[in-house]
Design an enzyme around this catalytic site. Structure first.
Site, mmCIF file in Angstrom:
data_model
loop_
_atom_site.group_PDB
_atom_site.id
_atom_site.type_symbol
_atom_site.label_atom_id
_atom_site.label_comp_id
_atom_site.label_asym_id
_atom_site.label_seq_id
_atom_site.Cartn_x
_atom_site.Cartn_y
_atom_site.Cartn_z
ATOM 1 N N GLY A 195 0.661 -4.960 0.930
ATOM 2 C CA GLY A 195 -0.550 -5.018 0.122
ATOM 3 C C GLY A 195 -0.323 -5.677 -1.232
ATOM 4 O O GLY A 195 -1.261 -6.219 -1.831
ATOM 5 N N GLU A 234 -0.660 -9.219 -0.585
ATOM 6 C CA GLU A 234 -2.081 -9.447 -0.271
ATOM 7 C C GLU A 234 -2.935 -9.407 -1.531
ATOM 8 O O GLU A 234 -3.864 -10.196 -1.688
ATOM 9 C CB GLU A 234 -2.543 -8.416 0.762
ATOM 10 C CG GLU A 234 -1.875 -8.635 2.120
ATOM 11 C CD GLU A 234 -2.061 -7.471 3.088
ATOM 12 O OE1 GLU A 234 -1.715 -6.335 2.724
ATOM 13 O OE2 GLU A 234 -2.551 -7.705 4.207
ATOM 14 N N ALA A 266 0.858 -1.179 0.000
ATOM 15 C CA ALA A 266 0.000 0.000 0.000
ATOM 16 C C ALA A 266 0.895 1.231 0.000
ATOM 17 O O ALA A 266 2.056 1.160 0.415
ATOM 18 C CB ALA A 266 -0.882 -0.012 1.239
HETATM 19 C C1 HXC Z 1 5.009 4.393 -1.335
HETATM 20 C C2 HXC Z 1 6.909 3.416 -2.201
HETATM 21 C C3 HXC Z 1 6.557 2.172 -1.634
HETATM 22 C C4 HXC Z 1 5.329 2.102 -0.898
HETATM 23 C C5 HXC Z 1 8.423 1.941 -2.677
HETATM 24 N N1 HXC Z 1 8.061 3.220 -2.833
HETATM 25 N N2 HXC Z 1 7.527 1.283 -1.950
HETATM 26 N N3 HXC Z 1 6.139 4.514 -2.058
HETATM 27 N N4 HXC Z 1 4.613 3.219 -0.782
HETATM 28 N N5 HXC Z 1 4.899 0.967 -0.379
HETATM 29 C C6 HXC Z 1 8.781 4.283 -3.558
HETATM 30 C C7 HXC Z 1 10.005 4.748 -2.798
HETATM 31 O O1 HXC Z 1 9.638 5.693 -1.818
HETATM 32 C C8 HXC Z 1 10.833 5.331 -3.920
HETATM 33 O O2 HXC Z 1 10.314 6.600 -4.231
HETATM 34 C C9 HXC Z 1 10.524 4.412 -5.095
HETATM 35 O O3 HXC Z 1 9.295 3.767 -4.779
HETATM 36 C C10 HXC Z 1 11.592 3.361 -5.302
HETATM 37 O O4 HXC Z 1 11.766 2.677 -4.085
HETATM 38 P P1 HXC Z 1 13.193 2.454 -3.423
HETATM 39 O O5 HXC Z 1 12.968 2.199 -1.987
HETATM 40 O O6 HXC Z 1 14.138 3.555 -3.774
HETATM 41 O O7 HXC Z 1 13.675 1.137 -4.163
HETATM 42 P P2 HXC Z 1 14.655 -0.008 -3.631
HETATM 43 O O8 HXC Z 1 15.821 0.623 -2.901
HETATM 44 O O9 HXC Z 1 14.915 -0.898 -4.787
HETATM 45 O O10 HXC Z 1 13.822 -0.800 -2.503
HETATM 46 C C11 HXC Z 1 12.691 -1.545 -2.878
HETATM 47 C C12 HXC Z 1 11.845 -1.931 -1.636
HETATM 48 C C13 HXC Z 1 11.534 -0.647 -0.826
HETATM 49 C C14 HXC Z 1 12.646 -2.897 -0.751
HETATM 50 C C15 HXC Z 1 10.605 -2.614 -2.131
HETATM 51 O O11 HXC Z 1 10.983 0.336 -1.704
HETATM 52 C C16 HXC Z 1 10.552 -0.850 0.279
HETATM 53 O O12 HXC Z 1 10.911 -1.384 1.342
HETATM 54 N N6 HXC Z 1 9.302 -0.434 0.088
HETATM 55 C C17 HXC Z 1 8.273 -0.470 1.109
HETATM 56 C C18 HXC Z 1 7.765 -1.878 1.302
HETATM 57 C C19 HXC Z 1 6.718 -1.943 2.387
HETATM 58 O O13 HXC Z 1 6.981 -1.618 3.538
HETATM 59 N N7 HXC Z 1 5.482 -2.347 2.035
HETATM 60 C C20 HXC Z 1 4.380 -2.433 2.972
HETATM 61 C C21 HXC Z 1 3.572 -1.170 2.918
HETATM 62 S S1 HXC Z 1 2.267 -1.171 4.116
HETATM 63 P P3 HXC Z 1 11.273 7.914 -4.312
HETATM 64 O O14 HXC Z 1 10.323 9.026 -4.555
HETATM 65 O O15 HXC Z 1 12.012 7.977 -3.028
HETATM 66 O O16 HXC Z 1 12.167 7.612 -5.476
HETATM 67 C C22 HXC Z 1 1.052 -2.106 3.432
HETATM 68 C C23 HXC Z 1 -0.207 -2.238 4.259
HETATM 69 C C24 HXC Z 1 -1.337 -2.886 3.483
HETATM 70 O O17 HXC Z 1 1.167 -2.613 2.371
HETATM 71 C C25 HXC Z 1 -2.683 -2.701 4.112
HETATM 72 C C26 HXC Z 1 -3.165 -1.298 4.237
HETATM 73 C C27 HXC Z 1 -4.233 -0.836 3.325
#
Ligand code: HXC
Length: 257
Positions: free
Chosen positions: A108, A111, A65
């Site tokens: 998400g 999911e 998400a």
């Molecule tokens: C918003 C996101 C994002 C996310 C990545 N990005 N994941 N933006 N929400 N979930 C954005 C980053 O901010 C970044 O933007 C760009 O995408 C590239 O990501 P990087 O982190 O620079 O890439 P990388 O170093 O290759 O790392 C990849 C990754 C990491 C390991 C997947 O992005 C990451 O850990 N993402 C978050 C994963 C996460 O925690 N997901 C769960 C979310 S909570 P910029 O602008 O900086 O370039 C959830 C709850 C669900 O899902 C239920 C609720 C409704």
């Protein structure tokens, strides 16, 4: 119709949806959910569509998400908006739906893949529920669907540590139906979907409904539901056609497909 967060096309009787927010690794924001619900409603109403494939990019199916969208939320906002509840409509899609996953399927994203009927993964796929690292827990079914798919031990491991598992571990654990080379992912998923879409639609929809009962209810109730759906299919022209074709040693020409 043009979408900002999705690419949508039809290939024969298959609807193909590609998540398309590359700047955010296909993070699932409200707009994407609204667009996806609209596309699926269209596919549901279109008799020419017999199955759907949802995919992302090579690097990410979806990285979860949209964290930036959720960041300002407080408890009251989450309750009043019923945050995450909109995804129930996606999970309730009644035609067969396959997730073709390459790269990150996190939070998400994992999911959403589990809302599909089965997952075909590229060797590069990585699955995980990293919400714990953000101070939250999965909210789109992760704690429930993962537990049903993998059992308690591995689900607890993933949900509590937030670690990722690769495609091989996901296949071993029963999360993923098939693992293929990255360059074969889309073809494999489309071929599976095309095959499904060639069968009688009432039977594929009822097959899906029956299997899903195993998730939602106890064995005796599930057996009862299966029996009723099984019986009901004997009322269809396609049952007559399918069995006649077998006996006459020819290919069936299903009417409802
Ligand atoms: C918003 C996101 C994002 C996310 C990545 N990005 N994941 N933006 N929400 N979930 C954005 C980053 O901010 C970044 O933007 C760009 O995408 C590239 O990501 P990087 O982190 O620079 O890439 P990388 O170093 O290759 O790392 C990849 C990754 C990491 C390991 C997947 O992005 C990451 O850990 N993402 C978050 C994963 C996460 O925690 N997901 C769960 C979310 S909570 P910029 O602008 O900086 O370039 C959830 C709850 C669900 O899902 C239920 C609720 C409704």
């Amino acid at each position: 119709m043009a979408y900002e967060t999705l690419l949508v096309e039809t290939r024969g009787r298959v609807g193909l949806v590609t998540l398309n927010r590359p700047q955010a690794l296909n993070a699932l924001n409200r707009q994407l959910l609204d667009e996806l619900k609209g596309v699926l409603a269209g596919f549901a109403a279109d008799a020419g569509i017999g199955a759907v494939v949802i995919t992302g990019s090579e690097k990410a199916f979806a990285a979860g998400a949209d964290i930036k969208e959720m960041q300002p939320y407080g408890f009251a906002d989450a309750v009043v908006e019923d945050l995450a509840a909109g995804w129930d409509d996606v999970a309730a899609f009644r035609k067969p739906m396959i997730a073709a996953v390459s790269g990150f399927a996190l939070g998400g994203g994992c999911e959403l893949a589990m809302m599909c009927d089965f997952i075909i993964a590229s060797e590069t796929a990585k699955f995980g529920q990293p919400e714990i690292t953000l101070g939250i827990i999965p909210g789109m079914g992760g704690t429930q669907r993962l537990t049903r798919a993998l059992g308690k031990a591995k689900t607890m491991d993933l949900v509590l540590t937030g670690r990722m598992m690769d495609a091989a571990e996901a296949e071993r654990s029963g999360l993923v139906a098939r693992v293929v080379a990255p360059e074969k992912l889309l073809d494999e998923a489309l071929a599976a979907a095309e095959k499904i879409a060639g069968f009688s639609l009432p039977s594929t929809m009822m097959a899906k409904e029956a299997v899903n009962r195993a998730y939602e209810t106890v064995l005796s109730e599930g057996m009862r539901a299966e029996r009723r759906l099984f019986h009901a299919l004997f009322a269809t022209e396609d049952q007559k056609e399918g069995m006649a074709a077998f006996v006459e040693k020819r290919k069936p020409a299903f009417k409802h497909r």
